[in-house]
Write a protein that holds these residues in place. Structure first.
Motif, PDB file in Angstrom:
ATOM      1  N   LYS A 161      30.067  43.616  36.782  1.00  0.00           N
ATOM      2  CA  LYS A 161      30.114  44.787  37.760  1.00  0.00           C
ATOM      3  C   LYS A 161      31.447  44.534  38.695  1.00  0.00           C
ATOM      4  N   ARG A 162      31.877  43.420  38.945  1.00  0.00           N
ATOM      5  CA  ARG A 162      32.984  43.412  39.992  1.00  0.00           C
ATOM      6  C   ARG A 162      34.077  43.859  39.450  1.00  0.00           C
ATOM      7  N   LEU A 163      34.335  43.480  38.186  1.00  0.00           N
ATOM      8  CA  LEU A 163      35.681  44.003  37.576  1.00  0.00           C
ATOM      9  C   LEU A 163      35.718  45.748  37.493  1.00  0.00           C
ATOM     10  N   ARG A 164      34.580  46.174  36.970  1.00  0.00           N
ATOM     11  CA  ARG A 164      34.455  47.709  37.134  1.00  0.00           C
ATOM     12  C   ARG A 164      34.689  48.100  38.631  1.00  0.00           C
ATOM     13  N   GLN A 165      34.107  47.645  39.659  1.00  0.00           N
ATOM     14  CA  GLN A 165      34.274  48.322  40.926  1.00  0.00           C
ATOM     15  C   GLN A 165      35.860  48.020  41.133  1.00  0.00           C
ATOM     16  N   GLN A 166      36.523  46.772  40.872  1.00  0.00           N
ATOM     17  CA  GLN A 166      37.794  46.693  41.329  1.00  0.00           C
ATOM     18  C   GLN A 166      38.703  47.550  40.715  1.00  0.00           C
ATOM     19  N   HIS A 167      38.637  47.941  39.585  1.00  0.00           N
ATOM     20  CA  HIS A 167      39.222  49.065  38.974  1.00  0.00           C
ATOM     21  C   HIS A 167      38.796  50.347  39.024  1.00  0.00           C
ATOM     22  N   HIS A 168      37.903  50.577  40.054  1.00  0.00           N
ATOM     23  CA  HIS A 168      37.390  51.885  40.721  1.00  0.00           C
ATOM     24  C   HIS A 168      36.870  52.868  39.333  1.00  0.00           C
TER      25      HIS A 168
ATOM     26  N   ASN B  15      33.039  33.650  31.274  1.00  0.00           N
ATOM     27  CA  ASN B  15      32.637  32.344  32.081  1.00  0.00           C
ATOM     28  C   ASN B  15      32.993  32.187  33.711  1.00  0.00           C
ATOM     29  N   TYR B  16      33.860  32.995  34.091  1.00  0.00           N
ATOM     30  CA  TYR B  16      34.378  32.816  35.349  1.00  0.00           C
ATOM     31  C   TYR B  16      33.229  32.734  36.584  1.00  0.00           C
ATOM     32  N   ASP B  17      33.346  31.685  37.439  1.00  0.00           N
ATOM     33  CA  ASP B  17      32.168  31.837  38.433  1.00  0.00           C
ATOM     34  C   ASP B  17      32.789  31.998  39.722  1.00  0.00           C
ATOM     35  N   GLU B  18      32.770  33.121  40.053  1.00  0.00           N
ATOM     36  CA  GLU B  18      33.453  33.678  41.579  1.00  0.00           C
ATOM     37  C   GLU B  18      32.532  32.885  42.702  1.00  0.00           C
ATOM     38  N   GLN B  19      31.524  32.475  42.699  1.00  0.00           N
ATOM     39  CA  GLN B  19      30.866  31.910  43.754  1.00  0.00           C
ATOM     40  C   GLN B  19      31.368  30.573  43.995  1.00  0.00           C
ATOM     41  N   GLN B  20      31.767  29.768  42.729  1.00  0.00           N
ATOM     42  CA  GLN B  20      32.135  28.414  42.916  1.00  0.00           C
ATOM     43  C   GLN B  20      33.635  28.466  43.095  1.00  0.00           C
ATOM     44  N   ALA B  21      34.540  29.447  42.532  1.00  0.00           N
ATOM     45  CA  ALA B  21      36.095  29.787  42.842  1.00  0.00           C
ATOM     46  C   ALA B  21      36.414  30.029  44.357  1.00  0.00           C
ATOM     47  N   GLY B  22      35.547  31.054  44.788  1.00  0.00           N
ATOM     48  CA  GLY B  22      35.766  31.521  45.845  1.00  0.00           C
ATOM     49  C   GLY B  22      36.553  32.954  46.041  1.00  0.00           C
ATOM     50  N   VAL B  23      37.156  33.267  44.630  1.00  0.00           N
ATOM     51  CA  VAL B  23      37.955  34.163  44.576  1.00  0.00           C
ATOM     52  C   VAL B  23      37.477  34.950  43.219  1.00  0.00           C
ATOM     53  N   SER B  24      37.944  36.166  43.147  1.00  0.00           N
ATOM     54  CA  SER B  24      37.143  37.122  42.000  1.00  0.00           C
ATOM     55  C   SER B  24      38.168  36.590  40.852  1.00  0.00           C
ATOM     56  N   VAL B  25      37.774  37.277  39.606  1.00  0.00           N
ATOM     57  CA  VAL B  25      38.071  36.959  38.419  1.00  0.00           C
ATOM     58  C   VAL B  25      39.655  37.411  38.550  1.00  0.00           C
ATOM     59  N   PRO B  26      40.592  36.155  38.035  1.00  0.00           N
ATOM     60  CA  PRO B  26      42.067  36.735  38.280  1.00  0.00           C
ATOM     61  C   PRO B  26      42.524  37.205  37.053  1.00  0.00           C
TER      62      PRO B  26
ATOM     63  N   LYS C 253      45.305  37.939  33.794  1.00  0.00           N
ATOM     64  CA  LYS C 253      45.680  36.989  32.773  1.00  0.00           C
ATOM     65  C   LYS C 253      47.025  36.480  33.578  1.00  0.00           C
ATOM     66  N   GLY C 254      47.382  35.397  33.216  1.00  0.00           N
ATOM     67  CA  GLY C 254      48.627  34.564  33.652  1.00  0.00           C
ATOM     68  C   GLY C 254      48.404  34.085  34.918  1.00  0.00           C
ATOM     69  N   LYS C 255      47.289  34.385  35.783  1.00  0.00           N
ATOM     70  CA  LYS C 255      47.305  34.156  37.338  1.00  0.00           C
ATOM     71  C   LYS C 255      46.174  33.069  37.301  1.00  0.00           C
ATOM     72  N   HIS C 256      46.158  32.084  38.134  1.00  0.00           N
ATOM     73  CA  HIS C 256      45.411  31.010  38.235  1.00  0.00           C
ATOM     74  C   HIS C 256      45.150  30.667  39.608  1.00  0.00           C
ATOM     75  N   PHE C 257      43.940  30.147  40.004  1.00  0.00           N
ATOM     76  CA  PHE C 257      43.257  29.670  41.275  1.00  0.00           C
ATOM     77  C   PHE C 257      42.809  28.045  40.924  1.00  0.00           C
ATOM     78  N   PHE C 258      43.445  27.179  41.452  1.00  0.00           N
ATOM     79  CA  PHE C 258      43.348  25.831  41.095  1.00  0.00           C
ATOM     80  C   PHE C 258      42.376  25.103  41.930  1.00  0.00           C
ATOM     81  N   GLY C 259      42.002  25.905  43.020  1.00  0.00           N
ATOM     82  CA  GLY C 259      41.196  25.199  44.255  1.00  0.00           C
ATOM     83  C   GLY C 259      42.057  25.038  45.413  1.00  0.00           C
ATOM     84  N   ALA C 260      41.678  24.301  46.353  1.00  0.00           N
ATOM     85  CA  ALA C 260      42.417  23.850  47.485  1.00  0.00           C
ATOM     86  C   ALA C 260      42.813  22.591  47.726  1.00  0.00           C
ATOM     87  N   THR C 261      43.713  22.092  48.283  1.00  0.00           N
ATOM     88  CA  THR C 261      44.235  21.073  48.500  1.00  0.00           C
ATOM     89  C   THR C 261      44.470  20.591  50.058  1.00  0.00           C
ATOM     90  N   THR C 262      44.489  19.444  50.712  1.00  0.00           N
ATOM     91  CA  THR C 262      44.473  19.146  52.005  1.00  0.00           C
ATOM     92  C   THR C 262      45.936  18.311  52.079  1.00  0.00           C
TER      93      THR C 262
END
Length: 144
Positions: free
Chosen positions: A7-14, A62-73, A75-84
């Motif tokens: 649903k999210r990807l369909r909406q993002q691609h209009h 498998n991508y979990d948007e809730q856990q990652a905090g960002v939508s499905v990236p 190909k070739g783009k990654h979200f590794f989380g946050a660091t302090t």
């Protein structure tokens, strides 16, 4: 997860459900059932959807948007989380990022910045692709 991602990807691609259904050769009701989690697309449709949305098949499913905090990236783009940042200005690069980019102890990383876009940490071997020729100073060769 897949239903939310679809649903999210369909909406993002209009795309409307009807437009997506037409692209895949299925009915709008099939798309609606996938997005509600009442059914799951067959592998062939998952492959088509991943290609259409330019995401990996794994992330589509498998991508979990809730856990990652960002939508499905893409190909070739990654979200590794946050660091302090520590009091001494140190950060820890997540293990998954170190493995993917083959960063090992002793490697040189280059820190670049753009006041409008932020900071980037780039392994030295990738720097040639980031700047036009002549911008980076090449290390001097030892004269013999």
């Amino acid at each position: 997860m897949i239903s939310m991602n679809l649903k999210r990807l369909r909406q993002q691609h209009h795309y409307t459900q009807e437009e997506l259904a037409e692209k895949l050769g299925v009915s709008r009701q099939v798309i609606a059932k996938w997005e509600r989690g009442e059914s799951t697309p067959d592998l062939q449709f998952c492959i088509q959807l991943a290609e259409l949305y330019d995401v990996t098949l794994d992330n589509l499913v498998n991508y979990d948007e809730q856990q990652a905090g960002v939508s499905v990236p893409p190909k070739g783009k990654h979200f590794f989380g946050a660091t302090t940042v520590s009091d001494r200005g140190q950060i820890v690069i997540p293990k998954k990022a170190r493995e993917l980019f083959r960063i090992e102890a002793g490697d040189t990383l280059i820190l670049v910045g753009d006041e409008d876009r932020g900071l980037a940490i780039v392994p030295q071997q990738y720097m040639r692709g980031f700047f036009p020729p002549g911008v980076l100073l090449e290390p001097e060769e030892d004269e013999q």
